[in-house]
Design a protein around this motif. Structure first.
Motif, mmCIF file in Angstrom:
data_model
loop_
_atom_site.group_PDB
_atom_site.id
_atom_site.type_symbol
_atom_site.label_atom_id
_atom_site.label_comp_id
_atom_site.label_asym_id
_atom_site.label_seq_id
_atom_site.Cartn_x
_atom_site.Cartn_y
_atom_site.Cartn_z
ATOM 1 N N MET A 1 0.844 -1.189 0.000
ATOM 2 C CA MET A 1 0.000 0.000 0.000
ATOM 3 C C MET A 1 0.884 1.244 0.000
ATOM 4 N N VAL A 2 0.515 2.198 -0.853
ATOM 5 C CA VAL A 2 1.276 3.441 -0.955
ATOM 6 C C VAL A 2 0.541 4.533 -0.199
ATOM 7 N N ALA A 3 1.297 5.268 0.604
ATOM 8 C CA ALA A 3 0.724 6.266 1.503
ATOM 9 C C ALA A 3 0.481 7.596 0.812
ATOM 10 N N HIS A 4 -0.347 8.424 1.442
ATOM 11 C CA HIS A 4 -0.548 9.808 1.012
ATOM 12 C C HIS A 4 0.481 10.667 1.750
ATOM 13 N N LEU A 5 1.634 10.863 1.147
ATOM 14 C CA LEU A 5 2.716 11.611 1.782
ATOM 15 C C LEU A 5 3.356 12.568 0.785
ATOM 16 N N ASN A 6 3.861 13.663 1.298
ATOM 17 C CA ASN A 6 4.702 14.552 0.506
ATOM 18 C C ASN A 6 6.148 14.162 0.811
ATOM 19 N N VAL A 7 6.848 13.656 -0.216
ATOM 20 C CA VAL A 7 8.215 13.168 -0.010
ATOM 21 C C VAL A 7 9.130 13.885 -0.998
ATOM 22 N N PRO A 8 9.585 15.083 -0.684
ATOM 23 C CA PRO A 8 10.359 15.896 -1.632
ATOM 24 C C PRO A 8 11.579 15.212 -2.205
ATOM 25 N N ALA A 9 12.259 14.391 -1.403
ATOM 26 C CA ALA A 9 13.477 13.743 -1.901
ATOM 27 C C ALA A 9 13.165 12.733 -2.991
ATOM 28 N N LEU A 10 12.000 12.136 -2.950
ATOM 29 C CA LEU A 10 11.625 11.125 -3.939
ATOM 30 C C LEU A 10 10.840 11.721 -5.098
ATOM 31 N N ASP A 11 10.040 12.746 -4.824
ATOM 32 C CA ASP A 11 9.260 13.417 -5.865
ATOM 33 C C ASP A 11 9.196 14.907 -5.523
ATOM 34 N N PRO A 12 10.096 15.681 -6.093
ATOM 35 C CA PRO A 12 10.165 17.117 -5.759
ATOM 36 C C PRO A 12 8.937 17.906 -6.176
ATOM 37 N N SER A 13 8.050 17.312 -6.986
ATOM 38 C CA SER A 13 6.896 18.054 -7.500
ATOM 39 C C SER A 13 5.848 18.335 -6.432
ATOM 40 N N GLY A 14 5.921 17.637 -5.303
ATOM 41 C CA GLY A 14 4.920 17.804 -4.257
ATOM 42 C C GLY A 14 3.702 16.901 -4.445
ATOM 43 N N THR A 15 3.736 16.077 -5.498
ATOM 44 C CA THR A 15 2.630 15.134 -5.715
ATOM 45 C C THR A 15 2.614 14.111 -4.597
ATOM 46 N N PRO A 16 1.472 13.852 -4.006
ATOM 47 C CA PRO A 16 1.411 12.826 -2.959
ATOM 48 C C PRO A 16 1.939 11.496 -3.484
ATOM 49 N N SER A 17 2.649 10.755 -2.646
ATOM 50 C CA SER A 17 3.305 9.511 -3.061
ATOM 51 C C SER A 17 2.321 8.526 -3.663
ATOM 52 N N SER A 18 1.090 8.496 -3.158
ATOM 53 C CA SER A 18 0.087 7.561 -3.681
ATOM 54 C C SER A 18 -0.329 7.890 -5.099
ATOM 55 N N LEU A 19 -0.047 9.122 -5.529
ATOM 56 C CA LEU A 19 -0.428 9.569 -6.874
ATOM 57 C C LEU A 19 0.804 9.812 -7.740
ATOM 58 N N SER A 20 1.968 9.391 -7.241
ATOM 59 C CA SER A 20 3.234 9.696 -7.908
ATOM 60 C C SER A 20 3.781 8.494 -8.661
ATOM 61 N N LYS A 21 3.843 8.601 -9.974
ATOM 62 C CA LYS A 21 4.435 7.543 -10.783
ATOM 63 C C LYS A 21 5.912 7.395 -10.467
ATOM 64 N N LEU A 22 6.531 8.486 -10.105
ATOM 65 C CA LEU A 22 7.949 8.467 -9.753
ATOM 66 C C LEU A 22 8.190 7.596 -8.521
ATOM 67 N N VAL A 23 7.375 7.794 -7.492
ATOM 68 C CA VAL A 23 7.529 7.006 -6.253
ATOM 69 C C VAL A 23 7.222 5.533 -6.516
ATOM 70 N N ILE A 24 6.129 5.276 -7.239
ATOM 71 C CA ILE A 24 5.701 3.891 -7.432
ATOM 72 C C ILE A 24 6.595 3.160 -8.429
ATOM 73 N N GLU A 25 6.824 3.746 -9.585
ATOM 74 C CA GLU A 25 7.581 3.062 -10.627
ATOM 75 C C GLU A 25 9.080 3.045 -10.349
ATOM 76 N N THR A 26 9.623 4.203 -9.966
ATOM 77 C CA THR A 26 11.076 4.303 -9.808
ATOM 78 C C THR A 26 11.559 3.609 -8.543
ATOM 79 N N TYR A 27 10.861 3.851 -7.449
ATOM 80 C CA TYR A 27 11.373 3.334 -6.175
ATOM 81 C C TYR A 27 10.764 1.992 -5.781
ATOM 82 N N LEU A 28 9.448 1.868 -5.859
ATOM 83 C CA LEU A 28 8.831 0.619 -5.433
ATOM 84 C C LEU A 28 9.042 -0.489 -6.463
#
Length: 985
Positions: A271-298
């Motif tokens: 499960m992906v959380a609703h978080l602002n994680v600037p180091a992983l996605d500088p755009s401010g997109t919540p991690s649960s909605l971030s292709k960068l967080v899901i595809e690149t890191y997970l």
């Protein structure tokens, strides 16, 4: 039956399997075919691929998208809500449901209703972090992850996960949104806290992997959450979007570690959380909605190929910024295979479809999302694995108890205040909070305790100010909170104000049943507070285990899994050694098969049916752990009360070892007795000038001094079949004041006549074994003379009170209601009444009920506690009540092979055959039996402690069926067979 009907029937069958209403045992396994790897992280068969592709081909674009929607459902919201949900299933063709509040019965009905409406079986999920009790009322729960992490036993954690999975499986739940893999790096975290395994990434990683293995082994999909890591936040994502300011290296070394371990352990969803994680996605997109967080890191960094699930899409962290449809579409586009708790399915599906048609989202991505969902459905519904479904209750109880035992942490223990060793002190317990009875009740099993109970600290302060608290007492203060979050000081309110009322020089233990983070700002305590224990949770199991630990039944070894403050950091915990008291446990802890022990019930049932005795108590402890404590039958055949473990029996000749021999061992420890002393030294006033004066104590106590076996003293006090009025009276007065039975008193000095009768009885002159009660009349007088008090007072003060024995006593009617005492014989010859509350043995009765050979009453649990004390070599913790070498001397065979006896103690026969024990005991076994139908054996080699109490003499002492049926030795045999069977495993 036509082909259409056959297909419909088969599909309905699959729906029932998927809902858990038909067990997996009824599902035929698919024939084994070659297995290949897909983009999933697990192996799949050709059959699985074939089924997935076939189902995918049947679905329209909208239907494929809808398979990713998992809608919320409450089974307790009534028919209207369920009808709305069924419409979504039937018309929107959603792929799954997450169930929230309800009860077991209406949940299963709702699942069946929804599955029947689905074209493809629904994937059913539930947030069951501490078991289905998190959502279903009336169900028992497992410990929170904070306690599990503190216990830090990976085998236990895996078992907990398995049992969580089994209970989900049995209800038709396919996916458990558990475990929480977040590292609780921020003590102020409002949403994770007690839901986390701890604050050390490696510990959390190990625990997460273990929980995953357990859940997955039960055939249920585990879901680790909340990626990329929700531990270092101070905001609740249910209310707003939290920010995690970790660097990429911090994420990799801390937050990612548990998720990596979970993926390696085989978790099928994240499960992906609703978080602002600037180091992983500088755009401010919540991690649960971030292709960068899901595809690149997970997906790429951690290599996860299973189901990606969004956190609930109704949470304000995302719902307030994005529309109900847009948030679902963004999560889907970002890579979430399952959209959890969407609020507008129809519009969201349409929006996603539009994105596909416009080219911003490819059909391949839709197909990949759908394939992952279908693969999951095949594995947990269509080809549901076989899961062992024996009665899970005993093992579940054991693992919960063991978790609370291992989690219990001691933060302070000045002057070795805990465990409480000697129990002959005044103990005052002050309990504050709700649901406190389990702690109180288990404490009461160990000692007589004065209890004060208050619901709030404020109430306690008000009332305790009016009470003069004893400065010499031992205090136990237990604070109970059912809350785990920081609100209202974690539910403890102003608890510390109570401590200020303690007498300054008292010895007090503080026990917190709740979140230990309540101590974050607490480092100073009143002088009286010598010990602090943290028990994590206010459950009955946590309370019961903690009470045992306070009394020394097991070691305290727990260490903090979180940092409380600079004084009590992660990994801190004082180690406390137990003092050897009996632990209340269950057969499974020792690997014993409970089914084997059920043979004990069968033996007792047959004996009661044959009228060998009206009822009995049995206690069995192995290695200091009570694995059997049961009461059977009634106090009398007709109009008797049901026997409980609290009933008290006349233990007859067990008095010899439980009172006289124990007293002599204590006196030897005090250098006031030696077994080589002669009777002329011990009681010169009664034997001087007689052949009895030269008899050695060791010969008397091993029954080889040549005494006659028994003298019917009472017959010498009868005239024409009635009591001699010169010896007995119907009134208690200064001359006749020793009670023999109801309304019968004997002359206060008649015991002197009895001793005179003994010494006038010639000795046999043989130094061979012949059992006799008579020497104990003299030892009774020796104990009185050397101690300066009655034998009953001496053993109570020196032995029973320090051990906390509450039922073992002479003269029980002075302490207990008659209904609690089991009657013995209907005496037709001597007292001519039902003997109830008075000693059965006539000679002991004529002594006034306090004799060396009989007169003691007890329940089986107290007798087992005394025998355990002897198995522990006379020790209570580090205190030596009886020296170890004295116990060894008295319990050993003195003159084998010709005489099997110890000093006062009975022993097995030398060849272990045709004796008072079964032939499986070790030669080191010691104990005794009693005429009323009692027996006790302690085996130091096998660590077996066996007590059986009955009133086989009711109503007639000539009833020897208990012996003819070998009831006691057969029960003992079952115990040993169960033990040896467990040891062979």
């Amino acid at each position: 039956m036509n082909r259409k009907t056959i297909r419909k029937t088969a599909f309905q069958f699959l729906l029932l399997v998927g809902s858990g209403l038909i067990t997996s045992a009824l599902v035929m396994k698919t024939a084994s075919k070659p297995v290949k790897k897909t983009k999933m992280s697990y192996a799949v068969s050709a059959d699985e691929d074939q089924w997935v592709e076939a189902e995918l081909a049947k679905l329209s674009l909208e239907d494929r998208i809808a398979q990713s929607f998992m809608v919320a459902c409450w089974s307790n919201k009534g028919k209207g809500h369920l009808a709305e949900t069924e419409t979504l299933v039937r018309e929107q063709k959603i792929g799954g449901l997450i169930f929230f509040q309800g009860e077991k019965e209406n949940l299963q009905e709702a699942i069946q209703q929804m599955q029947s409406a689905a074209k493809i079986p629904l994937l059913i999920g539930m947030d069951a972090e501490w078991g289905v009790a998190m959502r279903l009322s009336g169900e028992p729960r497992f410990p929170y992850q904070q306690a599990i992490g503190a216990a830090n036993d990976l085998k236990l954690t895996e078992k907990i996960g398995y049992h969580m999975g089994v209970e989900c499986n049995m209800l038709g739940i396919h996916m458990n949104f558990s475990p929480v893999a977040d590292v609780n790096l921020n003590p102020k975290n409002p949403v994770i806290g007690f839901r986390s395994f701890g604050s050390d990434p490696k510990t959390v990683a190990g625990q997460t992997a273990a929980m995953v293995r357990g859940i997955e082994d039960a055939g249920v999909i585990s879901c680790v959450k909340h990626f990329p890591g929700h531990g270092d936040t101070d905001k609740d994502s249910h209310l707003e979007l939290p920010t995690v300011s970790h660097s990429i290296s911090e994420f990799e070394s801390k937050d990612f570690l548990p998720f990596k371990s979970a993926i390696e352990a085989g978790t099928r969803s994240v499960m992906v959380a609703h978080l602002n994680v600037p180091a992983l996605d500088p755009s401010g997109t919540p991690s649960s909605l971030s292709k960068l967080v899901i595809e690149t890191y997970l997906r790429k960094k951690l290599g996860f190929k299973g189901l990606v699930i969004s956190d609930a899409l109704n949470m304000k962290a995302v719902s307030e910024k994005y529309g109900k449809s847009e948030v679902a579409a963004k999560a889907y586009d970002a890579g979430c295979d399952i959209l959890l708790f969407p609020e507008n399915v129809k519009d969201a599906v349409e929006l996603i479809k539009t994105k596909v048609e416009k080219g911003s989202l490819s059909k391949d991505e839709v197909n990949e999302h759908c394939r992952r969902v279908l693969h999951a459905k095949y594995q947990v519904i269509i080809h549901k694995p076989m899961v062992k479904r024996n009665d899970p209750a005993p093992e579940r109880k054991l693992i919960i108890n063991q978790t609370y035992e291992k989690a219990l942490v001691c933060l302070k223990n000045d002057q070795e205040n805990l465990p409480i060793d000697r129990l002959d002190k005044k103990i005052i317990r002050i309990g504050i909070g709700t649901h406190t009875s389990a702690f109180r009740d288990r404490l009461n099993d160990y000692a007589k305790i004065t209890h004060y109970k208050y619901y709030t600290p404020e109430e306690a302060v008000k009332h305790l100010r009016e009470i003069k608290l004893n400065p010499d007492a031992v205090y136990i203060l237990d604070f109970h909170s059912d809350a785990q979050r920081a609100r209202n000081n974690y539910g403890f309110s102003s608890w510390k104000k109570v401590l200020d009322l303690l007498p300054e020089n008292a010895y007090a233990s503080v026990i917190l049943f709740g979140n230990p983070l309540v101590l974050q700002t607490e480092t100073e305590f009143p002088k009286a507070v010598k010990s602090i224990l943290c028990a994590y949770e206010n459950t009955a199991a946590a309370q019961e285990r903690t009470a045992q630990a306070v009394m020394g039944a097991f070691d305290i070894t727990g260490k903090l899994a979180i940092e409380i403050n600079n004084q009590w950091k992660e990994g801190f915990g004082m180690q406390l050694k137990g003092n050897g008291r009996l632990k209340y446990s269950q057969p499974e802890e020792l690997g014993l098969n409970p089914a084997k022990l059920q043979e004990v019930d069968d033996i007792v049932a047959k004996a009661i049916e044959a009228k060998a005795f009206p009822g009995c108590q049995i206690v069995v402890a192995i290695d200091g752990k009570i694995i059997l404590q049961k009461a059977y039958g009634k106090t009398m055949y007709e109009n008797g009360d049901s026997i409980t473990n609290e009933h008290i029996y006349d233990i007859a000749s067990i008095t010899k070892i439980a009172s006289s021999i124990t007293a002599l061992m204590r006196l030897k420890t005090l250098n006031k007795f030696d077994v080589n002393m002669k009777l002329g030294e011990l009681t010169p006033e009664y034997v001087e000038g007689t052949e009895y004066a030269d008899l050695k104590a060791i010969d008397l106590l091993t029954h080889q001094a040549g005494l006659t076996p028994w003298i019917a003293f009472y017959k010498r006090t009868m005239k024409d079949g009635n009591l001699d009025p010169e010896i007995y009276s119907g009134k208690d007065n200064g001359i006749y004041k020793r009670a023999v039975a109801d309304n019968i008193w004997i002359r206060d000095d008649y015991w002197k006549t009895m001793l005179k009768i003994i010494v006038e009885t010639p000795l046999s002159g043989k130094k061979s074994y012949e059992y006799s009660d008579l020497s104990y009349y003299f030892f009774n007088k020796f104990i009185e003379r050397v101690s300066g008090m009655g034998q009953n007072e001496f053993v109570d003060k020196e032995i029973y009170q320090p051990l906390g024995l509450q039922t073992m006593t002479y003269l029980p009617l002075e302490k207990f209601d008659r209904k609690r005492i089991v009657p013995t014989e209907v005496d037709k010859d001597f007292r001519k009444q039902l003997i109830h509350g008075y000693v059965h043995d006539p000679g002991a009765a004529m002594m006034g009920g306090v004799a060396g050979h009989a007169g003691l009453f007890s329940n089986a649990t107290d007798l087992a506690a005394l025998m355990q004390f002897l198995l522990n070599k006379g020790q209570i913790g580090d205190q030596s009540v009886i020296k170890k070498e004295v116990v060894d001397q008295f319990t050993a065979c003195q003159f084998c092979p010709g005489n099997r006896r110890g000093i006062g103690f009975d022993k097995p026969t030398v060849d272990l055959k045709n004796g008072p024990t079964c032939d499986l005991v070790s030669p080191s076994t010691f104990g005794h039996s009693g005429f009323t139908g009692t027996i006790t054996w302690a085996d130091p080699e096998n660590k077996v402690n066996f007590v059986f109490l009955s009133n086989r003499v009711y109503p007639d002492a000539d009833n020897w069926k208990i012996t003819k049926m070998s009831v006691r030795t057969e029960i003992q045999r079952v115990i040993y067979e169960a033990l040896f069977e467990a040891r062979r495993k």
